[in-house]
Design an enzyme around this catalytic site. Structure first.
Site, short mmCIF file in Angstrom:
data_model
loop_
_atom_site.label_atom_id
_atom_site.label_comp_id
_atom_site.label_asym_id
_atom_site.label_seq_id
_atom_site.Cartn_x
_atom_site.Cartn_y
_atom_site.Cartn_z
CG HIS A 114 24.78 8.09 18.84
ND1 HIS A 114 26.08 7.88 18.48
CD2 HIS A 114 24.09 7.04 18.35
CE1 HIS A 114 26.16 6.76 17.80
NE2 HIS A 114 24.97 6.23 17.70
NE ARG A 117 -7.06 0.33 12.46
CZ ARG A 117 -7.00 -0.19 13.69
NH1 ARG A 117 -6.57 0.53 14.69
NH2 ARG A 117 -7.37 -1.45 13.90
NE ARG A 122 -4.32 -0.94 7.54
CZ ARG A 122 -5.34 -1.18 8.36
NH1 ARG A 122 -5.50 -2.39 8.88
NH2 ARG A 122 -6.18 -0.23 8.68
CD GLU A 169 -6.79 -7.10 6.98
OE1 GLU A 169 -7.26 -6.66 8.02
OE2 GLU A 169 -6.31 -6.37 6.09
CG ASP A 211 -11.04 -6.67 8.42
OD1 ASP A 211 -12.28 -6.55 8.33
OD2 ASP A 211 -10.25 -5.72 8.36
CB CYS A 250 -1.85 -5.43 14.51
SG CYS A 250 -2.60 -5.67 12.90
C1 PEP Z 1 -7.77 -5.91 11.70
O1 PEP Z 1 -8.51 -6.14 10.76
O2 PEP Z 1 -7.66 -6.65 12.69
C2 PEP Z 1 -6.95 -4.68 11.73
C3 PEP Z 1 -6.03 -4.48 12.63
O3 PEP Z 1 -7.19 -3.73 10.80
P1 PEP Z 1 -8.46 -2.74 10.80
O4 PEP Z 1 -9.15 -2.89 12.12
O5 PEP Z 1 -7.93 -1.39 10.57
O6 PEP Z 1 -9.26 -3.26 9.67
MG MG Z 2 -8.39 -5.09 8.91
#
Ligand code: PEP
Ligand code: MG
Length: 571
Positions: free
Chosen positions: A204, A311, A347, A442, A466, A513
């Protein structure tokens, strides 16, 4: 050698001189920020057993101490309610222990059997403290340390020792440990930083210091012996370093750092405490994407509510080789601890594609990438899962799997996670029973089969970078194709809606993201999607929150519907 206690003893004058030299002590960075001030040693009690008097008078002393503490905690409660309402449950939980009828009854019995008030409280609490501290579970150990601190405070109150908080103004408080009410009242009295000898990152102390934005370094075992009352100190709550007797040069360097951080904090303080809530009450959790070490400090400064994407492959690019399990463990643990209790999403290595380490694949974006690469290199995957599990003692860790196309891929990772956890148990470690395992959405395949994925995944995170690349068949890193790389193409949004609806049907959380989250033009559509989490680069969090707080969720949903139907963005 006059005054020396042994052959090699340092003469007092030399010892005094060496104590005045700059010294850096390293412990745990618990709450970010820089504090510069003089040390005030803070020790609530020296717990000695009092001789027992009449049971009636011992019981009276006990009740009087409860009253002293109750008034102190209630004062802390008022301050907390005004300045950091998020910590009220912690203060309340201590108030509950203080007035717990079972505790009171046991103390009463012990007093009736001849114990002094101090002896009775110790008799009742010490076995519980011992049990908690011997636990293999980190969080229970922390609770044990806190109960110990509570006991010390109680014993001090039994001697009618009230703390003089007035001398704390502008001071760095150095203590063995601190109770939540003490931290709140120290903050109120103008203390500028904390150093404690015990306390863990899940304690805490840490949570409160962070909420109150009090720079803190904890777990510095030698704090009370290496630091003397009045010593000039610098507390670097970013790196966990305490500098005793800083030279003028060091001091100026830290003053500059502190002033620039404080200036930004002042501007951000009020805003970073506000929720990312639309005008009609829909809340979003705004989290940070972490791609470099600098991102971490920035994320903490702007009030990110956790990390939506680490990442982890950046370690590979920094080192020029795959990191060892130990290197990974150190980094993952530091991140999990610095953001505790907010979630941290690791990730798994996303190598291949444009992140191809050796550049030998003919068509890397369609090659052995993400989870495909990991399943083809099980030793690498196993090592990473072990490092994450070992770092997850604080239980605020999630795992995200990149480039998933099928539920079977995710299931293989889950199976390996279970096997690794069992291996660690055999070795005497206590990995969490399970960690949330999420799928990155993705690829069009993942979005279109999101219902099947949602049966295996604990959460989704939509990667728009992606998803755009693979939906539009446009290389994301090809400079001359930039104008064709359009995350606002309705096809990308139809796929995102598909994933969100699948997540809804299985009641699993979903976030976005990709870089699109930072794009001002996308905010209303993202709000309309109705995801729970948005994760982006730390510098984009404040402007994003600002935009969300001016939007209506209902209108945003309507705008998204029109966009999907018409295929164009209306203004
Ligand atoms: C994406 O693909 O949107 C992502 C967040 O991962 P990265 O850009 O690392 O491939
Ligand atoms: Mg990606």
């Amino acid at each position: 050698m006059e005054g020396s206690s042994g052959e090699y003893a340092v003469p007092p004058a030399a010892e005094a001189a060496s104590r005045r030299q700059e010294r850096a002590l390293k412990a745990i960075a618990a709450s970010p920020g820089i504090a510069i001030g003089q040390a005030v040693l803070f020790s609530p009690s020296g717990a000695q057993l009092e001789k027992s008097r009449e049971p009636a008078s011992e019981w009276e002393r006990y009740c009087a101490a409860v009253d002293v503490l109750r008034s102190e905690w209630e004062q802390a409660r008022v301050v907390a309610a005004a300045e950091a309402p998020g910590i009220l449950p912690i203060v309340d939980s201590y108030l509950r222990v203080l007035t717990d009828p079972v505790l009171q009854e046991q103390v009463q019995h012990a007093i009736a059997a001849g114990a002094s008030a101090e002896g009775a409280v110790q008799q009742v609490l010490e076995p519980v403290i011992g049990q908690l501290r011997r636990s293999r579970d980190l969080l229970l150990q922390e609770r044990g340390m806190e109960l110990e601190q509570f006991l010390q405070r109680f014993l001090a109150a039994l001697r009618y020792r009230r703390t003089d908080y007035r001398r704390m103004s502008g001071a760095v408080v150095v203590a063995s440990a601190l109770t939540p009410s003490e931290i709140v009242l120290l903050h109120r009295s103008g203390a500028c930083g904390l150093v404690t000898a015990v306390g863990g990152i899940a304690s805490h102390t840490t949570i409160l210091a962070r909420s109150l934005q009090l720079p803190a370094v904890i777990g510095l075992r030698e704090a009370l012996s290496a630091i003397a009352e009045g010593d000039p100190l610098v507390v670097d709550g970013y790196s966990g370093v305490v500098i005793v007797n800083p030279t003028p040069l060091t001091r100026r360097r830290y003053e500059r750092h502190r002033d620039s951080v404080e200036w930004r904090r002042r501007v951000l303080r009020r805003f970073s405490q506000l929720p990312a809530q639309t005008t009609d009450g829909r809340c979003f959790r705004l989290m940070a994407n972490i791609t470099s070490a600098q991102d971490v400090d920035e994320a903490l400064l702007v009030g990110a509510e956790g990390i939506g994407l680490v990442r982890t492959e950046v370690l590979l690019f920094q080192l020029g080789r795959f990191p060892t399990e130990e290197e990974q463990f150190q980094w993952y643990r530091e991140l999990a601890e610095r953001f505790y209790p907010q979630p941290v999403t690791f990730r798994l290595f996303d190598v291949g594609g444009e992140k191809n380490p050796d550049g030998t694949e003919p068509n890397p974006a369609l090659g052995l990438r993400g989870v495909r690469f990991l399943l083809a290199h099980p030793e690498l995957l196993r090592g990473q899962l072990r490092a994450i599990l070992r770092a997850a003692r604080t239980r605020n860790v999630r795992i995200l799997v990149p480039m998933v196309n099928t539920g079977a891929e995710l299931q293989q990772v889950r199976d390996m996670l279970g096997a690794v956890a069992r291996e660690l148990e055999v070795l005497g470690e206590t990995p969490p029973a399970s960690l949330p395992l999420g799928a990155m959405i993705e690829t069009p395949a993942a979005a279109l089969s999101a219902d099947a994925l949602a049966r295996v995944a604990d959460f989704f995170s939509i990667g728009t970078n992606d998803l755009t690349q693979y939906t539009l068949a446009v290389d994301r890193s090809h400079g001359r194709l930039a104008e064709f790389f359009d995350p606002f193409h309705p096809a990308v949004w139809h796929l995102m809606v598909r994933a969100v609806e699948a997540a809804r049907r299985r009641s699993i959380p979903v976030g976005v993201c990709g870089e699109l989250v930072a794009h001002a033009g996308a905010t209303e559509l993202l709000v309309g999607l109705g995801v729970e989490e948005l994760s982006t680069l730390p510098a984009a969090i404040v402007p994003l929150k600002h935009r969300i707080r001016r939007l209506s969720f209902q209108q945003a949903q309507q705008r998204l519907r029109v966009f999907l139907r018409e295929g164009v963005l209306t203004t």
